[in-house]
Write an enzyme that holds these catalytic residues in place. Structure first.
Site, PDB file in Angstrom:
ATOM      1  N   HIS A 130      30.850  -6.366 -14.615  1.00  0.00           N
ATOM      2  CA  HIS A 130      30.069  -7.414 -13.769  1.00  0.00           C
ATOM      3  C   HIS A 130      30.260  -7.035 -12.176  1.00  0.00           C
ATOM      4  CE1 HIS A 130      34.342  -9.203 -13.694  1.00  0.00           C
ATOM      5  NE2 HIS A 130      33.886  -9.623 -12.363  1.00  0.00           N
ATOM      6  N   ASP A 141      32.560  -7.147 -21.351  1.00  0.00           N
ATOM      7  CA  ASP A 141      32.613  -6.598 -19.927  1.00  0.00           C
ATOM      8  C   ASP A 141      33.425  -5.343 -19.627  1.00  0.00           C
ATOM      9  OD1 ASP A 141      32.098  -7.040 -17.327  1.00  0.00           O
ATOM     10  OD2 ASP A 141      33.838  -8.148 -16.664  1.00  0.00           O
ATOM     11  N   SER A 149      38.756  -9.709 -10.146  1.00  0.00           N
ATOM     12  CA  SER A 149      37.931  -9.387 -11.417  1.00  0.00           C
ATOM     13  C   SER A 149      38.797  -7.887 -12.053  1.00  0.00           C
ATOM     14  CB  SER A 149      36.384  -9.051 -11.079  1.00  0.00           C
ATOM     15  OG  SER A 149      35.958 -10.350 -10.984  1.00  0.00           O
ATOM     16  N   CYS A 183      28.844  65.795  52.540  1.00  0.00           N
ATOM     17  CA  CYS A 183      29.703  65.092  53.464  1.00  0.00           C
ATOM     18  C   CYS A 183      30.424  63.922  52.733  1.00  0.00           C
ATOM     19  CB  CYS A 183      28.886  64.425  54.641  1.00  0.00           C
ATOM     20  SG  CYS A 183      27.828  65.857  55.579  1.00  0.00           S
ATOM     21  N   HIS A 243      26.696  58.903  58.521  1.00  0.00           N
ATOM     22  CA  HIS A 243      27.508  60.395  58.967  1.00  0.00           C
ATOM     23  C   HIS A 243      28.883  60.133  58.657  1.00  0.00           C
ATOM     24  CE1 HIS A 243      24.074  61.902  60.845  1.00  0.00           C
ATOM     25  NE2 HIS A 243      23.963  60.972  61.734  1.00  0.00           N
TER      26      HIS A 243
END
Length: 977
Positions: free
Chosen positions: A183, A192, A225, A617, A690
């Site tokens: 239940h 039950d 219950s 250079c 340069h």
């Protein structure tokens, strides 16, 4: 009165009265013998022990142990007597719970020899024990599990034919067991709780652990219950009692109902169950009525099914608060501990699934469907344009200065979408405000466009170079000592500088040409006048056309000046012009915007005068960086510059390329970032930077770049730097276009010279890649054993070279079966991409590495360009060029063969035969083109030609060629070994 005389086991009755003295003597004798008997009894049940000196004795047992042994013997005798006196019974069934283990008895041999103190006791093997469980043991197991379940409030399941579940819970009566009943799940049944005999017997073990508190039936209420109580402890009228335990179902007519009992249908319907559903609805109704909406414009009616309303309420609860039970505290704690993003994501995922269920099953509840849809779709708003987010992150993600930091913050907040909190939105507004201010200021600055307020003065403090202040690197006069770096500097001077002969004068070195003009050096000022007037004229120099500060003089980034990348100005904003730079001999001059520092060139170089070749250079910049490089890394640094940096920069590179290369070198050698630069003069008219060496500059009037260190020069290496000077020319290396042809020629010659081929494979292995120029060269290398030798040479040192040789060997096999030259070239070109991917492996010190990678990249790019044309059905005009190339290579090979002496031809054939013996097969082209035929002729030279030559040149030639390991034999008119 008769008396008894006792002596040991002898007893004799005496007549008449015994005297008291005789009686006391007999009693004493009796006590003496009883003590001896007791002591012997303890000895009999004792155990044999051995002392430390080896003596053996009997350790008597205790009185308690003797009593236990006697009691057990007496009990066994009584049981046997009772069994014999019992009436006979009929046995119809024998149940054996435990498995009987049959053990064969071993024959016991009794020792006949006398035990001494040296007797060694043998160990007896213990019998193997097997795990068995009797019914009592199983009960003990159930009992232990029940105790654990009760202590921890655990759930219990007993499964036999059906499942019976229970759970220990703390109640107002104590800790009790609750059995699952029908239940509670919404089912009203006559029984039950169904429980079979086996399940009930097992469940009784757990029921015994339930509370033993005395309970009145009227005190039971909703939520009780399934509780298990002792039947004797319940006060009230009970209905359906089964055994000592009572499982509560509910009440009917003031009687407490047992869940395992069967009741009639009327009682089942009239019974009041103690489930929690009624409590839930009681609380739900109370709160619903309290919070009911006020001011409704209609009268409410019951139009929707109540069951459907329950379903929808449950779905709403699960969408808002996903859980297993609404009464579970652990679910509540888990949801409470989640952060906002995770909880929102969990809610959204559940809500989307529940929305689909509600639309399918409960379409009448339109208000709940709309609510869930609007709530979670608005909370899950995301920005789908993630591509724009990634692009912004790629462009400016690494910039932390304004305004890019504000843009990055806006980009992150916009991606959050609905996850953005109010603080994030406030920060987004602040960032947008800063962007508005920046754009407004930038617009005003662009509108003005004036440099009248620009100032970029030279710092009054001299730059301190720590590499020049270390006592360990200075001699007694304070001059810099190069150490091992001086030896490495030879790579620069030998390759990129030329020597000056003072006897021939300096006139031819005065003018330095560049792509956009020329500059005069002050090298002619080595010869100076002693006349002060003329000397002052010489110190003036020759001025060029001077220009003022323009936009070409400044560099900006993010609208702000980058002062190290700008020209130097005076206090009034006018540019600082360069003056005459006097020449010096055998010096490296560093220090750009400050006072120059003169470093003696390495003593290992000699006293010759060196000057950079035209276009070289900028090598002076790398030479200046070498000053700050550690001696241990000097060799690697110079090799990297020579083999990689100079190769990439090319002739007259731009300033941005030079700066980028300096940044790359600083990554490998961090100490070089603080190196001082040589003097850098800016020629805006010729768009040239340069790099002034020790020979100075006769021309004056140039602008001066403020960058004084390599790290400051690296600021030019940025695409976002707004600087016209970044594209100015600096100087570089003239690249020889004949490098590839030279590599092919060297590789071809090495095929016919085994000693040269071995040296080439060891020192410059990447030249083998140039075998892809011709299929014939590729197959000849495979037949010569060069690839096999390379694989064995590199197998333990360089796996990339092993893969390269393996790929070339595989290509040679594929090319040999091709029918046409075009197909052979196609096979080699299609595998160039794969070979390039295997070959590229970071920086390599081999000089041939750069040429090989450039050659493969060129082939890959040609394939990328030609593939669309070929796929469209067209042909590229390459067949004729391939034929011409093959003819040229064939002519070159024939010339080499003609120049080879007969001795070398014989030795080459020996090497070929030796290689073919190892690889077992020779690659023979299916299509014998001109070059392939020429190369294969050398392999197939017959023995008679050698024999004839040996007769002419004598036996000494044979020893020279074959040595003592080979012998020449005639077999089928060929040479075998």
């Amino acid at each position: 009165m008769a008396a008894t005389m006792i002596f040991g086991s002898f007893t004799h009755d005496l007549l008449g009265k015994a005297m008291s003295t005789i009686h006391s003597a007999v009693t004493a004798e009796k006590d003496i013998f009883s003590s001896i008997k007791e002591r012997l009894e303890r000895k009999r049940h004792g155990k044999i022990c051995r002392m430390k000196n080896g003596s053996i004795y009997i350790k008597a047992a205790s009185s308690t142990k003797v009593e236990k042994i006697n009691a057990a013997a007496k009990k066994l005798a009584d049981d046997k007597a009772a069994f014999l006196k019992a009436q006979p019974t009929i046995v119809d069934k024998i149940i054996v719970n435990e498995k009987i283990q049959v053990v064969e008895a071993e024959e016991v041999h009794k020792r006949e020899d006398v035990q001494t103190v040296f007797f060694k006791k043998t160990k007896k093997r213990a019998p193997k024990l097997r795990a068995t469980c009797s019914s009592s043991g199983l009960d003990n197991l159930y009992n232990a599990v029940a105790n654990i379940a009760k202590a921890s409030s655990l759930r219990v399941e007993v499964i036999h034919k059906k499942r019976v579940c229970g759970e220990f819970k703390q109640t107002r009566f104590g800790r009790a067991l609750f059995i699952d009943v029908a239940h509670a799940k919404g089912h009203r049944r006559r029984i039950d709780c169904r429980m079979h005999r086996r399940e009930q017997r097992t469940m009784h073990m757990f029921m015994r652990k339930t509370t033993k508190t005395e309970v009145r039936s009227k005190h039971l209420r909703k939520g009780d219950s399934g509780i298990v109580l002792l039947t004797q402890k319940i006060k009230g009228h009970l209905s359906g009692v089964r055994d000592e335990f009572f499982i509560v179902r509910g009440t009917c007519d003031d009687s407490l109902l047992e869940a395992r009992a069967r009741f009639s249908q009327s009682i089942t319907l009239r019974a009041t169950h103690f489930s929690t559903g009624d409590i839930f609805w009681k609380g739900f109704n109370a709160s619903f009525q309290e919070q009911k909406a006020i001011g409704l414009d209609h009268t409410c009616t019951s139009d929707l099914p109540v069951e459907a309303c329950g379903h929808v309420a449950a779905l709403m609860c699960q969408s808002l608060f996903p859980c297993g039970k609404i009464t579970c505290k652990r679910c509540i704690a888990n949801l409470s501990n989640l952060d906002f993003d995770t909880f929102s994501e969990l809610q959204g995922d559940r809500a989307m699934r529940i929305l689909d269920v509600m639309r399918a099953r409960f379409p009448s509840f339109t208000h709940t469907i709309r609510f869930l849809h609007d709530l979670f779709t608005q909370r899950r708003v995301t920005n789908p344009n993630t591509a724009a987010f990634r692009e912004i992150l790629r462009l400016i993600g690494d910039r932390n200065e304004a305004p890019f930091a504000h843009v990055n913050r806006l980009n992150e907040i916009l991606l959050l979408g609905s996850k953005a909190n109010p603080d994030s939105l406030a920060k987004a507004s602040d960032s947008l405000l800063e962007l508005a201010r920046y754009l407004n200021n930038r617009t005003e600055n662009i509108r003005n466009g004036s440099l009248k307020h620009f100032r970029n003065k030279i710092s009054s403090k001299a730059h301190s170079n720590l590499a020049l202040s270390c006592d360990n690197q200075l001699d007694q006069n304070g001059n810099f000592l190069w150490g091992l770096a001086g030896i490495a500097a030879k790579r620069f001077l030998n390759n990129y500088f030329e020597t000056i002969d003072p006897e021939q004068g300096y006139d031819k070195y005065v003018i330095r040409k560049n792509p956009n003009g020329e500059r005069k050096l002050a090298i002619g000022n080595f010869i100076i006048s002693t006349n002060l007037e003329k000397l002052r004229d010489q110190l003036e120099g020759e001025s060029i056309a001077r220009v003022g500060i323009t936009e070409e003089c400044v560099s900006r980034k993010d609208g702000n000046y980058r002062y190290p990348c700008c020209c130097v100005t005076l206090e009034d904003g006018s540019p600082m012009y360069s003056e005459l730079k006097m020449p010096t001999k055998n010096h490296l001059v560093i220090g750009n915007s400050g006072d120059p520092k003169y470093l003696d060139l390495p003593g290992e170089i000699s006293n010759l005068m060196y000057i950079a070749k035209e276009g070289y250079c900028y090598i002076n910049i790398f030479l200046a960086m070498l000053v700050n490089v550690d001696e241990a890394n000097a060799k690697d640094f110079t090799k990297r510059v020579r083999d990689e940096s100079v190769q990439k920069l090319g002739k007259w590179p731009s300033l941005i390329d030079v700066a980028t290369e300096c940044a790359l070198l600083s990554t490998y050698y961090p100490a070089a970032a603080s190196a001082e630069l040589p003097r850098l003069l800016v020629d805006h008219a010729q768009k040239t930077i340069h790099v002034v060496d020790s020979y100075g500059s006769l021309n004056t009037g140039y602008h001066i770049l403020k960058a004084n260190t390599v790290s400051q020069l690296e600021k030019f290496a940025s695409n976002t730097l707004e600087s016209p000077m970044a594209q100015y020319k600096v100087g570089g290396l003239v690249y020889s276009e004949n490098n590839d042809a030279s590599a092919v020629k060297a590789l071809t010659q090495a095929i016919f010279r085994p000693d040269v081929l071995s040296e080439l494979i060891e020192k410059e292995p990447y030249l083998m890649v140039f075998a892809l120029v011709s299929p014939g060269i590729l197959m000849a290398m495979s037949n010569s054993g060069a690839l096999e030798f390379g694989i064995s040479k590199w197998i333990s040192s360089d796996h990339s070279l092993v893969r390269m040789a393996s790929i070339l060997k595989t290509l040679a096999s594929k090319v040999s079966v091709a029918d046409t030259l075009a197909l052979q070239k196609h096979i080699m070109r299609q595998n160039a991409n794969f070979l390039c991917g295997e070959l590229i492996n970071g920086f390599q010190k081999k000089k041939s590495y750069t040429h090989a990678t450039r050659f493969l990249l060129m082939i890959s790019e040609e394939n990328e360009m030609d593939d669309p044309v070929l796929n469209a059905g067209y042909r590229v005009l390459e067949a004729s060029s391939h034929e011409i190339m093959e003819k040229n290579l064939s002519r070159t090979v024939r010339d080499i063969l003609v120049r080879l002496k007969l001795v070398w031809k014989i030795q080459v054939n020996l090497v070929y035969a030796k290689a073919l013996w190892k690889i077992q097969s020779r690659i023979v082209p299916k299509r014998a083109d001109r070059l392939a035929r020429t190369l294969q002729q050398l392999v197939a030279v017959s023995l008679p030609e050698y024999a004839q030559a040996l007769e002419k040149q004598g036996e000494s030639v044979s020893r020279k060629i074959f040595g003592k390991h080979f012998k020449c034999k005639t077999q089928d008119n060929m040479c075998s070994f």
